[in-house]
Structures are given as C-alpha cells and as structure tokens.
Design an enzyme around this catalytic site. Structure first.
Site, PDB file in Angstrom:
ATOM      1  N   ARG A   8       0.855  -1.189   0.000  1.00  0.00           N
ATOM      2  CA  ARG A   8       0.000   0.000   0.000  1.00  0.00           C
ATOM      3  C   ARG A   8       0.889   1.235   0.000  1.00  0.00           C
ATOM      4  O   ARG A   8       1.700   1.406   0.908  1.00  0.00           O
ATOM      5  CB  ARG A   8      -0.892   0.032   1.259  1.00  0.00           C
ATOM      6  CG  ARG A   8      -1.695  -1.239   1.492  1.00  0.00           C
ATOM      7  CD  ARG A   8      -2.959  -1.313   0.655  1.00  0.00           C
ATOM      8  NE  ARG A   8      -3.531  -2.665   0.646  1.00  0.00           N
ATOM      9  CZ  ARG A   8      -4.468  -3.103   1.491  1.00  0.00           C
ATOM     10  NH1 ARG A   8      -4.955  -2.287   2.397  1.00  0.00           N
ATOM     11  NH2 ARG A   8      -4.933  -4.335   1.415  1.00  0.00           N
ATOM     12  N   GLU A  56      -0.087   4.177   0.447  1.00  0.00           N
ATOM     13  CA  GLU A  56      -0.780   5.261   1.159  1.00  0.00           C
ATOM     14  C   GLU A  56       0.128   5.978   2.157  1.00  0.00           C
ATOM     15  O   GLU A  56       0.967   5.368   2.793  1.00  0.00           O
ATOM     16  CB  GLU A  56      -1.977   4.691   1.931  1.00  0.00           C
ATOM     17  CG  GLU A  56      -3.161   4.375   1.035  1.00  0.00           C
ATOM     18  CD  GLU A  56      -4.062   3.330   1.670  1.00  0.00           C
ATOM     19  OE1 GLU A  56      -4.349   3.450   2.865  1.00  0.00           O
ATOM     20  OE2 GLU A  56      -4.464   2.400   0.943  1.00  0.00           O
ATOM     21  N   ARG A  80      -1.249   1.847  13.036  1.00  0.00           N
ATOM     22  CA  ARG A  80      -1.744   0.575  12.522  1.00  0.00           C
ATOM     23  C   ARG A  80      -1.599   0.399  11.013  1.00  0.00           C
ATOM     24  O   ARG A  80      -2.169  -0.500  10.431  1.00  0.00           O
ATOM     25  CB  ARG A  80      -3.189   0.342  12.949  1.00  0.00           C
ATOM     26  CG  ARG A  80      -4.138   1.499  12.638  1.00  0.00           C
ATOM     27  CD  ARG A  80      -5.522   1.266  13.221  1.00  0.00           C
ATOM     28  NE  ARG A  80      -6.434   0.684  12.259  1.00  0.00           N
ATOM     29  CZ  ARG A  80      -6.999  -0.504  12.379  1.00  0.00           C
ATOM     30  NH1 ARG A  80      -6.757  -1.250  13.423  1.00  0.00           N
ATOM     31  NH2 ARG A  80      -7.808  -0.977  11.449  1.00  0.00           N
ATOM     32  N   HIS A  81      -0.830   1.266  10.360  1.00  0.00           N
ATOM     33  CA  HIS A  81      -0.651   1.145   8.910  1.00  0.00           C
ATOM     34  C   HIS A  81       0.811   0.967   8.531  1.00  0.00           C
ATOM     35  O   HIS A  81       1.686   1.621   9.083  1.00  0.00           O
ATOM     36  CB  HIS A  81      -1.212   2.379   8.200  1.00  0.00           C
ATOM     37  CG  HIS A  81      -2.698   2.430   8.183  1.00  0.00           C
ATOM     38  ND1 HIS A  81      -3.423   3.111   9.135  1.00  0.00           N
ATOM     39  CD2 HIS A  81      -3.605   1.868   7.343  1.00  0.00           C
ATOM     40  CE1 HIS A  81      -4.727   2.969   8.881  1.00  0.00           C
ATOM     41  NE2 HIS A  81      -4.862   2.221   7.806  1.00  0.00           N
ATOM     42  N   GLU A  90     -10.494  -2.970  13.846  1.00  0.00           N
ATOM     43  CA  GLU A  90     -10.801  -3.855  12.728  1.00  0.00           C
ATOM     44  C   GLU A  90      -9.567  -4.680  12.390  1.00  0.00           C
ATOM     45  O   GLU A  90      -8.466  -4.161  12.286  1.00  0.00           O
ATOM     46  CB  GLU A  90     -11.215  -3.005  11.519  1.00  0.00           C
ATOM     47  CG  GLU A  90     -11.571  -3.817  10.293  1.00  0.00           C
ATOM     48  CD  GLU A  90     -10.466  -3.838   9.258  1.00  0.00           C
ATOM     49  OE1 GLU A  90      -9.959  -2.773   8.901  1.00  0.00           O
ATOM     50  OE2 GLU A  90     -10.097  -4.948   8.827  1.00  0.00           O
ATOM     51  N   SER A 118     -11.472  -8.214   7.116  1.00  0.00           N
ATOM     52  CA  SER A 118     -12.556  -7.748   6.262  1.00  0.00           C
ATOM     53  C   SER A 118     -12.954  -8.895   5.352  1.00  0.00           C
ATOM     54  O   SER A 118     -12.090  -9.561   4.794  1.00  0.00           O
ATOM     55  CB  SER A 118     -12.072  -6.575   5.403  1.00  0.00           C
ATOM     56  OG  SER A 118     -12.725  -5.401   5.790  1.00  0.00           O
ATOM     57  N   ARG A 158      -1.302  -7.253  12.360  1.00  0.00           N
ATOM     58  CA  ARG A 158      -2.376  -6.745  13.226  1.00  0.00           C
ATOM     59  C   ARG A 158      -2.883  -7.802  14.189  1.00  0.00           C
ATOM     60  O   ARG A 158      -3.280  -7.493  15.312  1.00  0.00           O
ATOM     61  CB  ARG A 158      -3.548  -6.236  12.383  1.00  0.00           C
ATOM     62  CG  ARG A 158      -3.299  -4.855  11.842  1.00  0.00           C
ATOM     63  CD  ARG A 158      -4.579  -4.239  11.317  1.00  0.00           C
ATOM     64  NE  ARG A 158      -4.259  -3.023  10.563  1.00  0.00           N
ATOM     65  CZ  ARG A 158      -5.119  -2.371   9.807  1.00  0.00           C
ATOM     66  NH1 ARG A 158      -6.362  -2.798   9.695  1.00  0.00           N
ATOM     67  NH2 ARG A 158      -4.755  -1.278   9.166  1.00  0.00           N
TER      68      ARG A 158
END
Lengths: 536, 536
Positions: A308, A310, A316-317, A459, A462, A510
């Site tokens: 990712r 981002e 948490r990323h 979370e 998913s 996670r």
C-alpha cells in the site's frame, strides 16, 4: 553491568526529517570510529596474551570456518539444570554480560534462546591459565562464544540469570566478536516502561530506547525476550492459519504481486515499469484469489506480502505487510464465510493460549496486557445493531457511512460491556463503503453481504460475498469509478461459469499486535516499511 | 460431445509480437460478440419456457444471493457410489457435458472436484415437466448447477463418467451460466499429446490447446484434472516445507520485498520509486534472512515471492516466483545445512508419494513421467568429483567455472547411471561462481562452502555457508563489484556479534516441475509472469 551509560539515547520523532537523518548519520559515523579504535585495542591486547601459555589450545578466537565435523553436541542453555551437576557440557551463545573480578577470576553470563547462565572462569593449574581469564575478561557483550565446562550448583540462588546452575569453564572460544560499543544495549531494549517509571520515582534515570532507534538497529532490538516472543507468536499464527484451513479443505496458492494496470483500481499503489508495460504491486490478492475460485479451486488461502503506497502515519498502517487471505465457494449464504472465520480464529487463539504461554509471558513482562476475551461461538452483530448500540450510548453515526477509528473503539467497549468479548463480527455493512466487488444484500441494496471482524475495538479482518455475475460486476465497477479496461481478465473470468463465493483478508501483523494489545504495528513487523522507512 | 470444433485453435509462438497480440485481441472481440448473441438467444429461449408450468419451482436460474440458511448438505460427486442407491442427494458442480436426447429426455454430466456423474432429466408426471427438460438441454457447458435427485445404479458400466451411478433428477437450478462459446474446452485442455498423436494415426485431428492459449484463458485451463493436481501438489509441498522445518525448530519469518538501493547488487531487479527514494523489489530474502539470524532467530524459513527482471526466455525462468528459503546457525561445518536439506526433501518426497498418489496419477495421465528416484540418504559429491566424472565421460569443463545447463544434464545422467538417483547434492563449488556472501573453503580459497542440489539433472536448490565476519564480507563485496554503500545496514548487522550460519533457497515452481518432470515452469505457476506476460 548497568547500562545506564548508553551512548546513543534518542528522542522519539513522529517523522524523520532530512536534518534528523543527517544527524543520525553523523552519530553513526562517530559510533563507528569509536568501535573501530576499541576493536583495534582489544585485538592488540588479546594478541599478546597467549604468548608462552602451554594451555593456549583451551581458549582463543575461532577461525571463520571449520573443516571438521566432530559430531559434538551443543547443550541448550534452557536445559541446564541441577540434574546435570558435575557433567561436562558444551554450550554456544552470546556474551550477555562480562564481569572481571581479578586477574585470576572473571564471570561471563552467556545467553542462548532468551535463557542465561553464569560461567565462572577461574585460574586452575593445568586447566585454566591467567591468560585465559584475561581473554575472557576481554570479550565484548553480544560476542558469540563456545564454552566447555562442568556444571556446578551454587549454594545461594542466582538472581542475575535464568538458570540455577553455574558452568566452571574449561575451554572458551570466541566465534565472533561484537563491536565493543553497541548502539543499543539489549537490557535497555528489554526494559519495560513501568520499570523506567519506578526507577525514576527513586531518582534513577534508566535508558529508554525509543521506537526509531530500535528500528534503526533492528538486528539488536529483536534479540530482546519480548521481540523473540512476538515473532515466534507470529510464526505460529502464520503456520496454524494454514494448518487449520488445510484441515478444512483449503488449498494454498501463490498469486502474482506484479500486476498490469492499477491493481484493484482504488487505493494508492506502487507503480513500476514492467518490461515497458505500466505495472503495479498488488494491493491484495483479491482479484487472483477470486479467479482461482473460478478455476475450480473450491477453497483457497494465500499468505504473502501486500503493498500500500498510502501516506498513512498511524500506529496501525504499513506500506508493506503480510496478508492472510482466504476465498471459498459459497453454497447459499455468506454466513458460510463467517463460519470459517469463527472456527479458524477461535482455534488460533486457543492454540496460542494453550501452547505459547512462555512467549505470551515474555511479551507481557515488557508490554503488560490482559488476555484476549473471546467466546466459544463468536458474537455476530449486524451493522444496524451496531449503529443502534452506539445511538443508545449517545453516539449518532451515519447509518450508511463507515465507522471511524474512534467509533469502532467505542462500539468495541460497548460490546465488551454487554457481551464480555473482545472479539466479534459486525456484518451487513452499507454497500457504499465496500469495494465494487462486494455482493449487495438480497433484501436491501443499501447493505451488503459483507463483514468486518474486531479485536479490542480495532478492525482486523474484512470479508464478504463477492459479485460472481459478470454483468452486475462490471456495472458495480463502473459505478465505483473503476477503469474497467484495466481489469478485463478479472471481469472475463466470471463469464465461463462462476461459483457463488466469498472470502476474507487479515493482516498478520495486526493479529499479533491486537492479540497482545501492543500499541504500534511496527512492533510486529520484522523490518517494517512505512512512508518514512525503507531500511534496514 | 466431441470438441473438435474448438473455435480458437492457436499456433504456439515463442514470443508474442505486437501483431500477434492485436490478432489475439481481434479474435477475442469476435468471440465476445459470438458469446453475447448466443447468450441473448439462450435467455430468450428459457424465459418463455416456464410459462404455465405448475412444476416451475423445481428448476430455473437462481438469484445471485440468498437470504436463507437452510442447513442443507451438499454431497460431493466423488462420494457418489452404488451404496447410495435410492437416496436423494443434492450435488453442486459444473455442467461438463449436455446431451439432449429428445423433448422428453436429456443428460447432464456434472463435474465437481475432477469427478463426473451422469444426471438423467426425463419427464415424469408431477415431478419433471417437458419445460424442465428443455431448461436442462439449454444449459451451456461449464455452467454451475445445483442438482437434487435420486441415485440409481445402471446395469451397464458407465464409460463417460468417473462415478458408477446416475442421478435421476428431481430439481435443477442454475447458479451461473457460462458463455455458450468458450475460448477453451476443458476436454481439449485435458488431452495428452499421446492421445492426439494416436488419433492422428487414425486420420483424426484432435484439438491441441497451446501453452499461450492456456495461459491467456488460465481460469479455464486450471480446471483440467492435471492442473488441479499440480496446484494441489504445490500446496502440499509448500505446507510440508513449513511443517517439517517447524518440527526442526525453524521459525517462519516475513522479510520486506521493498528494498532501498539495488537488492543484492547483482542481478537485474525491478526498480521503483518509494516515496521519492530509489527502491527495488527483493531478488531473494537473502540479506534479511541473514539479518534475522544475527537477530538471534537461530533457524528461520520464509516462503514468499521473489522478483527477477532478467530477460530469460527459457523453460525454467520466471520474472516472479515463489521462494522457499531457510537460514540457520552453523555450529561448526556447512554440512549441517546439507543435513537439513537432505532430511527435509526426503521427507517431502515421501509425503507426496505416500499421500498424494491420486494427484500424481492425474498429472501422469496428461503428462506421463517416471517416478523420481531418490536415496534414503542423499548422495553428496564434490564439484571436483563432478568435474572428474564428466572428464572420464569425455566432457572437459573449466574446474573453476560453473556448469552450463547441458553439462548439468549430462552429469545428472552419469550420476543416475552410477548411483541410481535423480536427486543429489554437489558441493564445494568454485568461489568465483558464487555470490559475494559465500564463505570460502577452509583449505582452499578457490572453492567455497556451498552447494547446489539437482533433480533430474536440473539445479533446484542453492545453498552455502555465509561470511559472518564483517571485514571479510565487505572485502568480498568489493571484490565482486558490489556498491557497498547500498548494503550498509546488511554489512553492519554482522558487527554486533554474528553466528556462523548458512542456508538455502528453492523455487517452489521448480520443485513441482521437476518432481513431475514437466517441460515448462509456466505449467507450475498459477498466473505466470515472464518477460512477455503480465496477465491475466
């Protein structure tokens, strides 16, 4: 043995500016010079010590490689117990601490697999020379040694080591010398915040090793008991994820990380040039794991890196993490996917609690946490029920929007209070907040056959039923602003007969982070990659 | 049911030119139009057929999703046996073949998990209507159906299906319709070359689906029994690799695929921009798995993608493949690493032979191969011994160079003849042909503590003891022309005390390819990436 004099205490910074990076480099250079001169001095000192010692064969620096296969057995430090009294053993480990008592005596604490044992080097005629004691005292911390010695049991309990025996050293060889000055001391890195705070109350300032320093010298940092345990827990989660799914009939696959176009077309991806073609790194195995189902692998799992690009600067990323993915044929209802998630994770958590107590204990010593509460049959709430619970607690949220992190935390607390669990499934999410390939609900197009799973209010998983009809899928892709030209082979794959199917994805880092209630995902990534970190 | 009329026979081409790609696109467009009009016709035909049928609830196209969780059990086709006579079962699978006999009768062959069963749809008052027969006859091959019916046992053995029972259909629902015209027919894709050749002798031309066509329509291609088996074998190799190493005390790790600089500095890498920094994709987990050993994870394994940007147009190279890697502390000699390889692979091969006979048989039916010959204790030869064997057989090779593919094949044949094994280890390779981090031999700097492992004369595993001394390592890197500035964090990691260590790497796709003696690595990669292929 105190390491309060760490040469390199650092301030934790949320972002590393160029200036800070330069400062870091200069500091490193200084450290390196210091190390070099200390190393030179040590070498000179040890070179002369073996002159005219008839016992010279009993100690010294080993050559880099050996031609011999002797068949000798190394004893693990953890198995050194009083039952071995008077036995001669060979151990290999790191010099955890050195204490020079006199010219005739010294102590080495040797560490192996997180366990420590005290080794006594004391002059004995025909066995241990004064030169050998000097050699022992010259060893730097974190050096690697082979020790041959006799096990003895001291009268007083030993406080400084995990093992309650001593080794009376007969032979001592150094496999590799560590630099005399280390950027991080292991015992500093292993210290809990509580210990630091309590020492401070007594007016004593202990070294606190900050996150960025840890990551810069990760090879030292991961030697702490907590870190050793974290990655052993992660390894077991990884293995059991496969083991349990395999027993449910899932097949392990590997799908390509190099993709034409723009992956799933949505998130920020890393782009690259692939032999002249525009390409990117897969943001998940989503498209190919679905195509594998179309290819008649009825249940598949994949473990692999996901990427990712981002600019997420949160706890948490990460820009690269390990995805645990599964996809399966659905016979009639998306609850079949939730059933798998339920059974899988309860079995996983049970495995950790039942078989990795030592590791959980090691994490807990440095980073105290309360054990995860989970039910034998995982709680399932609908998104609407979640909205209602929040509303009753005074929090109004958009019934067709997504929860933010704060709302998720709040709902987690409400669920824990009401149902006594830290682990639950929230399903029937609003369609608008899910990816284009998510199946709308049978009875209400505003909702979807999808779910998220939460641990401690965050979370972690998913999942959803996917659209298997190529016409609806293309329609949904267009509605979500996806350039359908970039995903034609994906769309086409549903034209040759497509199973009803669904699946889920989990971030391995996670799972470990939230199971142990750690505060930062960088603690559970071996060599993390985030918007500011591409090394080591 | 013959599929000799495949609409899309293709000529195999070693490279896809732009012209060929355009042609392919035009053909695809034509196929798509054909499919669309056929689909429209089918929809129109089935729309009217249920008019005024009181039995309309017993058949039809299912909705995309269902709101009900009925708890019904699906029976797998493979478990349909004569013992189930007269039982009503529910099966789900693909329409493998359709045969319309009359207005009142039709046959469907349903496939599930590679097994097939014949379903009989015949008009019966109050149970099966003429319209239902018409619905059944309208189904296209590869469509997905749910069938409820009663098991019957025919008097004559059934030749066209794997299962020796029939299903007397009571209910028939279509989950998903396949396009009426498929780019590949499964039975064409499942045909062996031998069958095609033998038919040709009788003057009959059967369709041969070529490699590129297969890969273009991979989602159809992987439905063949051989492909289903290949990827199940691969999944088991993957799992057992972990399972066996875990039992030997190895810890599973995940290291970053995104690296600063140029990976190991040698091979062609995929480059990209990482938030403004020059980065590349790891060509192997080499550096980080070694750093994990320096971080006191004494034995580690990793399974993950590795990336090579090389323009290798061979049967055995891919631009992305799955690396099985291991690294471990060496106590005294690099043979400890070979011991692990030996034990691991013998156990792996045993597992395949003992537990995956059905899969090996399925591969063998399409791609005949002789079982792999391997010894209980794997043969080890030195490189020098290999050179000598070749010399005695009349092949002179450079004693300090590397073998080429042809020489490897030749040595493989000599070894098979002399030692009766297809699997052996060749060690003490010339230092000059190994990477910079390879440990030179104790007794001769021209050789190294390294090895390759061969299956059927092809290299499959590379391993070695590594240089753990930071001074020698930097020296070796410079001597090999590596820009040491790009690997400083790697070099530094050996300055804090470094274990003697070594390890090995294997390509998962190659293991499957060579175990089954397949002729192309693209057969063992689910969605292969090579210099000309980035899709699907």
């Amino acid at each position: 043995m105190s390491s309060d004099t760490n040469p390199n205490p650092q301030i934790e910074t949320p972002e590393i500016s160029k200036k800070a990076a330069k400062k870091e480099a200069a500091k490193l250079e200084k450290l390196r010079k210091k190390q070099e001169s200390a190393a030179a001095a040590a070498t000179a000192a040890t070179a002369e010590l073996s002159i005219s010692d008839p016992l010279v064969g009993n100690y010294g620096d080993l050559e880099l490689q050996s031609d011999s296969v002797t068949g000798r057995k190394w004893t693990e430090v953890k198995s050194l117990s009083p039952e071995l009294k008077d036995a001669e053993v060979l151990i290999g480990g790191r010099v955890h601490a050195v204490r020079a008592v006199s010219k005739k005596m010294g102590f080495l604490v040797v560490r192996d697999g997180g366990r420590t044992v005290q080794c006594v080097v004391t002059v004995k005629p025909d066995l241990v020379s004064e030169q050998m004691v000097r050699f022992s005292n010259s060893l730097s911390r974190e050096s690697i040694v082979d020790v041959v010695g006799v096990v003895s049991v001291p009268n007083e309990p030993l406080k400084g080591t995990t093992q309650q025996v001593e080794i009376q050293v007969r032979k001592l060889y150094c496999v590799s010398r560590a630099a005399p000055v280390l950027p991080i001391n292991i015992e500093d890195a292993a210290r809990s915040d509580i210990e630091i705070e309590e020492a401070l109350k007594e007016g004593k300032q202990l070294v606190k090793v900050l996150q960025d320093t840890r990551l810069n010298y990760r090879v030292l940092d991961i030697r702490t008991p907590a870190n050793q345990a974290i990655f052993r827990l992660q390894s077991e989660i990884n293995f059991k994820f496969m083991d349990i799914l395999r027993s449910m009939g899932f097949v392990g696959i590997h799908t390509p990380k190099l993709m034409g176009g723009t992956s799933e077309g949505g998130a920020a991806v890393f782009r690259l040039n692939y032999k002249g073609l525009p390409a990117c790194l897969a943001q998940s195995p989503q498209l190919h794991k679905q195509m594998s189902i179309s290819g008649d692998f009825m249940r598949v799992y994949e473990i692999g890196p996901v990427f990712r690009a981002e600019d997420s600067f949160t706890h948490r990323h990460l820009c690269e993490f390990t995805g645990l993915d599964a996809e399966m044929v659905i016979r009639e209802h998306y609850s079949e996917v939730m059933d798998v998630v339920d059974e899988l994770f309860v079995a996983l958590f049970d495995h950790l609690n039942e078989n990795l107590g030592e590791e959980l204990e090691a994490v807990s010593r440095q980073y105290p946490f309360s054990p995860l509460k989970y039910l034998r049959k995982t709680l399932r709430l609908t998104f609407e029920e979640g909205v209602q619970m929040l509303k009753e607690a005074g929090t109004e949220v958009d019934p067709f929007g997504d929860f933010n992190t704060e709302t998720e935390k709040k709902l987690g607390a409400l669920v824990r209070e009401k149902y006594d669990t830290d682990f639950y499934i929230l399903h029937r999410y609003p369609l608008a907040v899910r990816p284009f390939y998510t199946m709308p609900c049978h009875d209400n197009n505003n909702y979807s056959n999808s779910f998220d799973v939460f641990i401690r209010g965050e979370e972690i998983i998913s999942g959803a039923q996917r659209v298997h009809d190529p016409v609806l899928l293309e329609e949904r892709a267009k509605a979500c602003g996806i350039l359908v030209d970039t995903i034609t082979s994906y769309l086409d794959s549903f034209k040759y007969g497509a199973w009803r199917h669904g699946g889920f994805g989990v971030g391995l880092e996670r799972v470990v982070m939230l199971f142990c209630n750690l505060n930062n995902i960088r603690k559970t990534s071996l060599f993390p990659r985030d918007p500011q970190r591409l090394a080591p």
